[in-house]
Design a protein around this motif. Structure first.
Motif, short mmCIF file in Angstrom:
data_model
loop_
_atom_site.label_atom_id
_atom_site.label_comp_id
_atom_site.label_asym_id
_atom_site.label_seq_id
_atom_site.Cartn_x
_atom_site.Cartn_y
_atom_site.Cartn_z
N GLN A 10 0.85 -1.17 0.00
CA GLN A 10 0.00 0.00 0.00
C GLN A 10 0.90 1.24 0.00
N PRO A 11 0.77 2.11 -0.99
CA PRO A 11 1.59 3.31 -1.02
C PRO A 11 1.50 4.13 0.27
N GLN A 12 0.34 4.15 0.89
CA GLN A 12 0.20 4.90 2.14
C GLN A 12 1.13 4.34 3.21
N SER A 13 1.33 3.04 3.21
CA SER A 13 2.24 2.42 4.18
C SER A 13 3.67 2.90 3.94
N LEU A 14 4.08 2.93 2.68
CA LEU A 14 5.44 3.41 2.36
C LEU A 14 5.60 4.87 2.76
N SER A 15 4.60 5.67 2.46
CA SER A 15 4.62 7.08 2.81
C SER A 15 4.69 7.26 4.32
N ASN A 16 3.91 6.48 5.05
CA ASN A 16 3.89 6.57 6.51
C ASN A 16 5.23 6.18 7.13
N VAL A 17 5.84 5.13 6.61
CA VAL A 17 7.14 4.69 7.12
C VAL A 17 8.19 5.78 6.86
N ALA A 18 8.23 6.31 5.63
CA ALA A 18 9.20 7.35 5.30
C ALA A 18 8.97 8.59 6.15
N TRP A 19 7.70 9.01 6.29
CA TRP A 19 7.39 10.18 7.10
C TRP A 19 7.82 9.97 8.55
N SER A 20 7.55 8.79 9.09
CA SER A 20 7.91 8.50 10.48
C SER A 20 9.41 8.58 10.69
N LEU A 24 11.23 11.41 13.03
CA LEU A 24 12.10 10.99 14.14
C LEU A 24 13.57 11.30 13.89
N ARG A 25 13.86 11.78 12.69
CA ARG A 25 15.25 12.03 12.27
C ARG A 25 16.08 10.76 12.42
N LEU A 26 15.48 9.66 11.98
CA LEU A 26 16.11 8.35 12.09
C LEU A 26 16.46 7.85 10.69
N PHE A 27 17.73 7.86 10.37
CA PHE A 27 18.18 7.41 9.05
C PHE A 27 18.54 5.93 9.14
N ASP A 28 17.58 5.08 8.80
CA ASP A 28 17.77 3.63 8.79
C ASP A 28 18.00 3.23 7.33
N HIS A 29 19.26 3.18 6.94
CA HIS A 29 19.62 2.97 5.53
C HIS A 29 18.95 1.74 4.91
N PRO A 30 19.01 0.55 5.52
CA PRO A 30 18.36 -0.62 4.89
C PRO A 30 16.85 -0.44 4.72
N LEU A 31 16.20 0.14 5.71
CA LEU A 31 14.76 0.33 5.62
C LEU A 31 14.42 1.37 4.55
N ILE A 32 15.17 2.44 4.50
CA ILE A 32 14.92 3.47 3.48
C ILE A 32 15.14 2.91 2.08
N GLN A 33 16.15 2.07 1.92
CA GLN A 33 16.41 1.43 0.62
C GLN A 33 15.21 0.58 0.19
N ILE A 34 14.65 -0.17 1.12
CA ILE A 34 13.49 -1.01 0.82
C ILE A 34 12.29 -0.14 0.45
N VAL A 35 12.05 0.90 1.25
CA VAL A 35 10.93 1.81 0.97
C VAL A 35 11.09 2.43 -0.42
N ALA A 36 12.29 2.90 -0.72
CA ALA A 36 12.54 3.54 -2.02
C ALA A 36 12.31 2.55 -3.17
#
Length: 139
Positions: A10-20, A24-36
């Motif tokens: 669901q695109p909203q899920s990806l958007s919510n994860v990225a926004w969160s 939080l100013r949390l740069f989680d490289h593996p998670l961001i790579q998956i979201v992208a």
């Protein structure tokens, strides 16, 4: 989770994860790579608010000092193509957020910005001061 390109999300899920992560100013490289990666493969499913929010978040995350080695360029490239086809469905706030995100991420795309401007001008009367200021800064 070995093949994220084959997963429908669901695109909203990806958007919510990225926004969160950005909030939080949390740069989680593996998670961001998956979201992208998932965002690119599902870009046509994004609604304007979901996409503009995710782009805002990726730009914010990309501007963090320890994120300099990461590039969101593929996501912004896919988003630009999608937005230019769907620009008529974007409201002023989503367009302002999108323009701000592209400028913050240093992603130049003249054709996209012309499309955004053409769509924004007739509805500028609905914009608030912050949206106008962000748009002026982005352009």
């Amino acid at each position: 989770f070995t093949r994220p390109d084959t997963v429908e999300v669901q695109p909203q899920s990806l958007s919510n994860v990225a926004w969160s992560l950005a909030a939080l100013r949390l740069f989680d490289h593996p998670l961001i790579q998956i979201v992208a990666h998932l965002a690119i493969s599902n870009i046509a499913c994004f609604k304007p608010f979901e996409l503009s929010t995710m782009l805002w978040a990726l730009a914010k995350l990309g501007s963090m000092h320890h994120a300099k080695s990461w590039s969101a360029k593929p996501v912004f490239h896919a988003a630009a193509a999608h937005i230019m086809k769907q620009v008529q469905h974007f409201g002023f706030r989503c367009l302002a957020t999108t323009a701000w995100a592209f400028a913050t991420a240093k992603q130049r795309h003249a054709r996209l910005f012309r499309s955004i401007a053409a769509q924004m001008v007739p509805m500028v009367h609905v914009a608030n001061c912050q949206e106008i200021a962000n748009t002026a800064w982005a352009f």
